[in-house]
Design an enzyme around this catalytic site. Structure first.
Site, PDB file in Angstrom:
ATOM      1  N   SER A  84       3.704  -2.592  10.234  1.00 35.96           N
ATOM      2  CA  SER A  84       5.160  -2.720  10.359  1.00 35.96           C
ATOM      3  C   SER A  84       5.703  -4.084   9.920  1.00 35.96           C
ATOM      4  CB  SER A  84       5.602  -2.373  11.788  1.00 35.96           C
ATOM      5  OG  SER A  84       5.247  -1.035  12.100  1.00 35.96           O
ATOM      6  N   GLU A 135      -6.554   4.463   8.345  1.00 34.83           N
ATOM      7  CA  GLU A 135      -6.362   5.900   8.088  1.00 34.83           C
ATOM      8  C   GLU A 135      -7.644   6.513   7.526  1.00 34.83           C
ATOM      9  OE1 GLU A 135      -2.734   5.399   5.846  1.00 34.83           O
ATOM     10  OE2 GLU A 135      -1.802   4.716   7.710  1.00 34.83           O
ATOM     11  N   GLY A 191       2.896   1.843  10.864  1.00 38.66           N
ATOM     12  CA  GLY A 191       3.862   2.922  10.719  1.00 38.66           C
ATOM     13  C   GLY A 191       4.625   3.244  11.992  1.00 38.66           C
ATOM     14  N   HIS A 201      -9.411   1.068   5.442  1.00 39.90           N
ATOM     15  CA  HIS A 201      -8.094   1.216   6.073  1.00 39.90           C
ATOM     16  C   HIS A 201      -8.229   2.118   7.295  1.00 39.90           C
ATOM     17  CE1 HIS A 201      -3.939   2.377   6.730  1.00 39.90           C
ATOM     18  NE2 HIS A 201      -3.609   1.277   6.080  1.00 39.90           N
ATOM     19  N   GLY A 231       2.946  -1.201   4.286  1.00 38.33           N
ATOM     20  CA  GLY A 231       2.975   0.228   3.986  1.00 38.33           C
ATOM     21  C   GLY A 231       4.405   0.683   3.722  1.00 38.33           C
ATOM     22  N   GLY A 232       5.038   1.193   4.754  1.00 38.86           N
ATOM     23  CA  GLY A 232       6.382   1.767   4.640  1.00 38.86           C
ATOM     24  C   GLY A 232       7.365   0.929   3.839  1.00 38.86           C
ATOM     25  N   ASN A 255       0.864  -1.178   0.000  1.00 48.24           N
ATOM     26  CA  ASN A 255       0.000   0.000   0.000  1.00 48.24           C
ATOM     27  C   ASN A 255       0.900   1.227   0.000  1.00 48.24           C
ATOM     28  OD1 ASN A 255      -1.775   2.064   0.574  1.00 48.24           O
ATOM     29  ND2 ASN A 255      -2.295   1.345   2.645  1.00 48.24           N
ATOM     30  N   TRP A 256       0.902   1.938  -1.110  1.00 48.10           N
ATOM     31  CA  TRP A 256       1.826   3.076  -1.231  1.00 48.10           C
ATOM     32  C   TRP A 256       1.289   4.334  -0.546  1.00 48.10           C
ATOM     33  CZ3 TRP A 256       3.799   2.762  -7.049  1.00 48.10           C
ATOM     34  CH2 TRP A 256       4.534   1.578  -7.197  1.00 48.10           C
ATOM     35  N   LYS A 257       0.050   4.283  -0.082  1.00 48.74           N
ATOM     36  CA  LYS A 257      -0.568   5.444   0.593  1.00 48.74           C
ATOM     37  C   LYS A 257      -0.371   6.712  -0.253  1.00 48.74           C
ATOM     38  CE  LYS A 257      -0.014   3.082   4.940  1.00 48.74           C
ATOM     39  NZ  LYS A 257       0.149   3.144   6.392  1.00 48.74           N
ATOM     40  N   GLU A 259      -5.151  -5.184  10.721  1.00 53.34           N
ATOM     41  CA  GLU A 259      -4.087  -4.208  10.917  1.00 53.34           C
ATOM     42  C   GLU A 259      -4.283  -3.482  12.237  1.00 53.34           C
ATOM     43  OE1 GLU A 259      -2.235  -2.956   6.918  1.00 53.34           O
ATOM     44  OE2 GLU A 259      -3.958  -1.686   7.282  1.00 53.34           O
TER      45      GLU A 259
HETATM   46  P1  PGA Z   1       3.069  -0.001   7.696  1.00 53.42           P
HETATM   47  O1  PGA Z   1       1.583   0.244   7.132  1.00 53.42           O
HETATM   48  O2  PGA Z   1       3.587  -1.247   7.030  1.00 53.42           O
HETATM   49  O3  PGA Z   1       3.843   1.229   7.307  1.00 53.42           O
HETATM   50  O4  PGA Z   1       2.961  -0.166   9.170  1.00 53.42           O
HETATM   51  C1  PGA Z   1       0.700  -0.815   6.931  1.00 53.42           C
HETATM   52  C2  PGA Z   1      -0.610  -0.309   6.392  1.00 53.42           C
HETATM   53  O5  PGA Z   1      -1.073   0.748   6.823  1.00 53.42           O
HETATM   54  O6  PGA Z   1      -1.214  -0.940   5.507  1.00 53.42           O
END
Ligand code: PGA
Length: 251
Positions: free
Chosen positions: A214, A98, A174, A96, A235-236, A10-12, A168
């Site tokens: 993470s 967020e 993150g 998600h 994500g990251g 997920n590149w956000k 998640e």
């Molecule tokens: P992260 O994000 O790997 O940076 O913790 C995961 C996500 O939000 O899908």
């Protein structure tokens, strides 16, 4: 039951057009020949079709980071399932944390999005997860159950074939603080049991449940070794070609 692993990035809200094309090309290369697993990328809307173009001929799947339930109309700022398909996508991330936390998307809207994706043939990557506060108050399972029941309300057993659940924990996203493999496995087993209650045992056994929060090259192998962890939503570490390539090549 043999569930096909799914490794999703997920590149956000990251990557310009150039950065996205470069990253996609590198991931395309290192995913070549991985016949026993699915690799998926969820770039920002602005580069969906560019990324799909770069990955043409590869097996990498493309997803949008959200999706509306309508095909078109006056919905400023939204993206429709048919737009995703026409850009080369076949899936959408929905719910998600967020979206839930920063943009206040509620259970009803998330449920509509799930139905929208499924109606138009997209795979729905449905996300759930508890906050640290909820975990510390021993509310994790109760909260996850209510998120699942609300988010998947009205979804048929047949349609569940196109649903992937992503667990998640918000406190792990993150933050560099991954759930331990035991914590994640415990929740995944709980989710599968709940799905068996809501649908059928066969459906629950075939639904893929991803862990997110993470996920990194140095913890992916132990997470993926858990019986109910069928993949990762990253994500990251998905923004770095080398890290993501290591993750999709988990052993
Ligand atoms: P992260 O994000 O790997 O940076 O913790 C995961 C996500 O939000 O899908």
């Amino acid at each position: 039951m043999n569930r096909r692993p799914l490794l999703a990035g997920n590149w956000k809200m990251h990557t310009t057009v150039m950065e996205a094309c470069q990253l996609a090309a590198e991931i395309g290369k290192c995913s070549a020949g991985l016949a026993d697993r699915d690799v998926l990328l969820a770039p920002p809307y602005t580069v969906l079709s560019e990324v799909a173009h770069v990955l043409q001929g590869s097996e990498v799947l493309i997803a949008s980071q959200n999706v509306c339930w309508e095909e078109k109309g006056a919905f400023t700022g939204e993206i429709s399932p048919t737009m995703v398909t026409s850009a080369g996508g076949s899936a959408a991330i929905i719910g998600h944390s967020e979206r839930r936390q920063i943009f206040h998307e509620d259970e009803e809207i998330i449920n509509k999005r799930v139905h929208g994706a499924l109606t138009f043939g997209l795979m729905a990557i449905f996300c759930i997860g508890e906050t640290l506060e909820e975990r510390e108050a021993d509310k994790t399972f109760e909260l996850l159950e209510s998120q699942i029941r609300a988010g998947l309300a009205g979804v048929t057993a047949e349609a569940m074939k196109k649903v992937v659940v992503a667990y998640e924990p918000v406190w792990a996203i993150g933050t560099g603080k991954t759930a331990t493999k035991e914590q994640a496995q415990e929740v995944h087993a709980f989710i599968r049991k709940l799905l068996a209650e809501m649908f059928e045992k066969d459906i629950a056994e075939s639904v893929r449940i991803l862990y997110g929060g993470s996920v990194k090259p140095d913890n992916v192998d132990e997470l993926m070794a858990q019986p109910d962890i069928d993949g990762a939503l990253v994500g990251g570490a998905a923004l770095d070609a080398e890290s993501f390539c290591r993750i999709i090549n988990f052993t």
